[in-house]
Enzyme design. Structure first.
Site, short mmCIF file in Angstrom:
data_model
loop_
_atom_site.label_atom_id
_atom_site.label_comp_id
_atom_site.label_asym_id
_atom_site.label_seq_id
_atom_site.Cartn_x
_atom_site.Cartn_y
_atom_site.Cartn_z
CG ASP A 34 30.89 -3.13 -17.38
OD1 ASP A 34 30.79 -3.99 -16.48
OD2 ASP A 34 31.85 -2.34 -17.46
CG MET A 67 26.11 -5.11 -13.83
SD MET A 67 27.03 -3.58 -13.99
CE MET A 67 27.87 -3.88 -15.53
C1 DX5 Z 1 30.26 -0.40 -13.24
C2 DX5 Z 1 30.96 -1.35 -14.18
C3 DX5 Z 1 32.42 -1.13 -14.25
C4 DX5 Z 1 32.82 0.23 -14.76
C5 DX5 Z 1 34.17 0.56 -14.20
O1 DX5 Z 1 28.94 -0.78 -13.14
O2 DX5 Z 1 30.75 -2.68 -13.78
O3 DX5 Z 1 33.04 -2.17 -15.01
O4 DX5 Z 1 32.86 0.33 -16.13
O5 DX5 Z 1 34.50 1.86 -14.57
P1 DX5 Z 1 35.58 2.71 -13.79
O6 DX5 Z 1 36.88 1.96 -13.90
O7 DX5 Z 1 35.59 3.99 -14.52
O8 DX5 Z 1 35.13 2.81 -12.37
ZN ZN Z 2 31.92 -4.29 -14.73
#
Ligand code: DX5
Ligand code: ZN
Length: 230
Positions: A34, A67
């Site tokens: 991420d 992102m």
């Molecule tokens: C949120 C990220 C996710 C996050 C998911 O912005 O894109 O990939 O790490 O984390 P969990 O599984 O803890 O919701």
């Molecule tokens: Zn993600």
């Protein structure tokens, strides 16, 4: 076949290489990276240098989730760093068609992510060119948030459209995936599950991966450890 892509956002960053390798030994085939720019989302994580450093130490498919506000500008960096799949957001400032073309031109798989408020129909013009559609089941920016079950119709609609067009589209769900939520995502058509806290938050990664996979099998809704009655 259901694939699991553990999000390193929940890993211990001081030993990231070991964390990725431990997850690889636990039997997953992908790892979710991420990338956040503190602008497109209200949080910062890491960028291409971290991915480049990890690359020689893992044979996993690197599933990079950008992102960031202007993915088009950075796609080449992430391709060079060792990304296998590059996902960017439809809500970013980069033109989706051009960004997908660029990613594929670099020999990488292209993913398009939709924030919770973005209607699934907005992905339709790009579906034929995509390798993966990403339905955010939390507001992007942070791990450990609550799964948004109201995103399931979006997953279902995208899967139906992909089937109608005969596309071998991967549909990835990202956010709040755990044994209690995985089955409904799969039943609605998701085949790739991102999970951060539900995997890296656990002491035994193999057991955590196994449990999540088991819970994700169609018909397992609500059933953590259903098949493990003694
Ligand atoms: C949120 C990220 C996710 C996050 C998911 O912005 O894109 O990939 O790490 O984390 P969990 O599984 O803890 O919701
Ligand atoms: Zn993600």
């Amino acid at each position: 076949m259901i694939k699991i892509s553990p999000s390193v956002l929940a890993a211990d960053f001081s030993v990231l290489r070991r964390e990725v390798q431990d997850m690889e030994r636990a039997g997953v085939s992908m790892i979710h990276l991420d990338v956040m720019d503190g602008h497109f989302v209200p949080n910062l994580s890491f960028g291409a240098p971290v991915i480049r450093s990890l690359r020689p130490h893992s044979g996993l498919v690197f599933d990079v989730h950008l992102m960031i506000s202007d993915p088009l500008r950075y796609v080449e960096d992430y391709a060079a760093a060792g990304a296998d799949i590059i996902t960017f957001h439809l809500e970013s400032d980069s033109g989706p068609a051009e960004t997908i073309r660029k990613i594929k031109g670099l020999g990488k798989k292209a993913g398009l992510a939709l924030k919770p408020a973005t209607p699934w129909q907005e992905a339709l013009p790009y579906l034929d060119e995509l390798d993966m559609a990403v339905v955010m089941t939390v507001e992007p920016g942070f791990g450990g948030q609550k799964f948004m079950a109201d995103m399931m119709p979006k997953v279902k609609a995208l899967r139906e459209e992909a089937v109608k067009r005969g596309l071998p589209l991967d549909i990835l769900v990202d956010g709040g995936i755990a044994p209690g939520t995985a089955a409904q995502a799969v039943e609605n058509g998701a085949n790739v599950l991102v999970a951060g806290s539900a995997l890296f938050g656990r002491p035994d990664y193999s057991a955590a991966v196994r449990e999540l996979l088991q819970a994700a099998q169609p018909g397992a809704a609500g059933g953590r450890g259903q098949t493990e009655k003694e």
